[in-house]
Design an enzyme around this catalytic site. Sequence first.
Site, PDB file in Angstrom:
ATOM      1  N   SER A 166       0.863  -1.184   0.000  1.00 43.95           N
ATOM      2  CA  SER A 166       0.000   0.000   0.000  1.00 43.95           C
ATOM      3  C   SER A 166       0.898   1.232   0.000  1.00 43.95           C
ATOM      4  O   SER A 166       2.121   1.120   0.183  1.00 43.95           O
ATOM      5  CB  SER A 166      -0.942   0.014   1.216  1.00 43.95           C
ATOM      6  OG  SER A 166      -0.192   0.122   2.423  1.00 43.95           O
ATOM      7  N   HIS A 191       3.521  -5.011   2.934  1.00 41.08           N
ATOM      8  CA  HIS A 191       2.986  -5.601   4.162  1.00 41.08           C
ATOM      9  C   HIS A 191       3.400  -7.044   4.351  1.00 41.08           C
ATOM     10  O   HIS A 191       3.756  -7.459   5.456  1.00 41.08           O
ATOM     11  CB  HIS A 191       1.453  -5.525   4.153  1.00 41.08           C
ATOM     12  CG  HIS A 191       0.907  -4.144   4.232  1.00 41.08           C
ATOM     13  ND1 HIS A 191       0.632  -3.502   5.429  1.00 41.08           N
ATOM     14  CD2 HIS A 191       0.573  -3.263   3.255  1.00 41.08           C
ATOM     15  CE1 HIS A 191       0.153  -2.287   5.196  1.00 41.08           C
ATOM     16  NE2 HIS A 191       0.109  -2.117   3.874  1.00 41.08           N
ATOM     17  N   LEU A 193       4.871 -10.832   2.239  1.00 40.29           N
ATOM     18  CA  LEU A 193       5.278 -11.699   1.132  1.00 40.29           C
ATOM     19  C   LEU A 193       5.213 -13.122   1.667  1.00 40.29           C
ATOM     20  O   LEU A 193       5.797 -13.422   2.714  1.00 40.29           O
ATOM     21  CB  LEU A 193       6.702 -11.369   0.667  1.00 40.29           C
ATOM     22  CG  LEU A 193       7.386 -12.409  -0.238  1.00 40.29           C
ATOM     23  CD1 LEU A 193       6.748 -12.435  -1.615  1.00 40.29           C
ATOM     24  CD2 LEU A 193       8.876 -12.106  -0.366  1.00 40.29           C
TER      25      LEU A 193
END
Length: 276
Positions: A166, A191, A193
């Site tokens: 984001s 955020h 993986l």
Amino acid sequence: MFIVQFTHGEFRGVFGHPARFRIIKHRVRTEGINTAARRSPLSPRVKGERITFCFTFKHFFGGGGEENNNKHTSMSVVGAVPFMRPLHIRSPVSQARRHTLPASEFRSLSPEDAISVFEIEREAFISVSGECPLHLDEVRHFLTLCPELSLGWFEEGRLVAFVIGSLWDQERLTTDALTLHKPHGTTVHIHVLAVHRTFRQQGKGSILMWRYLQYLRCLPYVRRAVLMCEDFLVPFYRKSGFKVQGPSRITVGPLAFIDMVYPVRGHAFMRRNSGC
């Protein structure tokens, strides 16, 4: 000229009756086929447009005839290449397009992928740290607000790895960065993986991160990517080009994190008009 088609040791002619035969000698005239076909004119590997066979053989027609042992009959056989292929691999003249899933596909995720994403994330993180970076409602939240900042790796339609990001508008990550998307930000906060358990230890995480960073270079408004990770993951992200910023201001229970940054600025501006 008698046009025939080979079918399991028979000639099946244009008049519909079979002619059993035994080839005594043959010669072949080829047009646009490879040398392997010339060496073996009856090979199913023939490639080209047209091939002419001239055979001398003993033959008889129908089921009740008698073999002509005293007379040899020469016959020219002109056939198209598809006739030379075995029946089980022969393709029709016009074949409809098959609707099959691609073997490997990279694409942005959508809210419909949220459940598959969360299942992979939960299995990957709960067993290691006991905490998920994103809960299911947060996964849906970011895939609704900024799906273009996510990337999924699909094999035959199955999600095997993903990354979700984001936008953020500050130099360092704060607690708000865990849940907010800043549309006018120039920093991509990665955020999570994660890779499906059956596809780990195959280098898919590194490949996916590389693909994601290359994609970010095509976005003219992105100047850098940041993430926070635990100590044991620092070498992995360093191999992808990230640099350590220092200890993160964010803690989750007893877990402490390291902030890392990847500079994208410059690449995006150079490639703004590159057609990405």
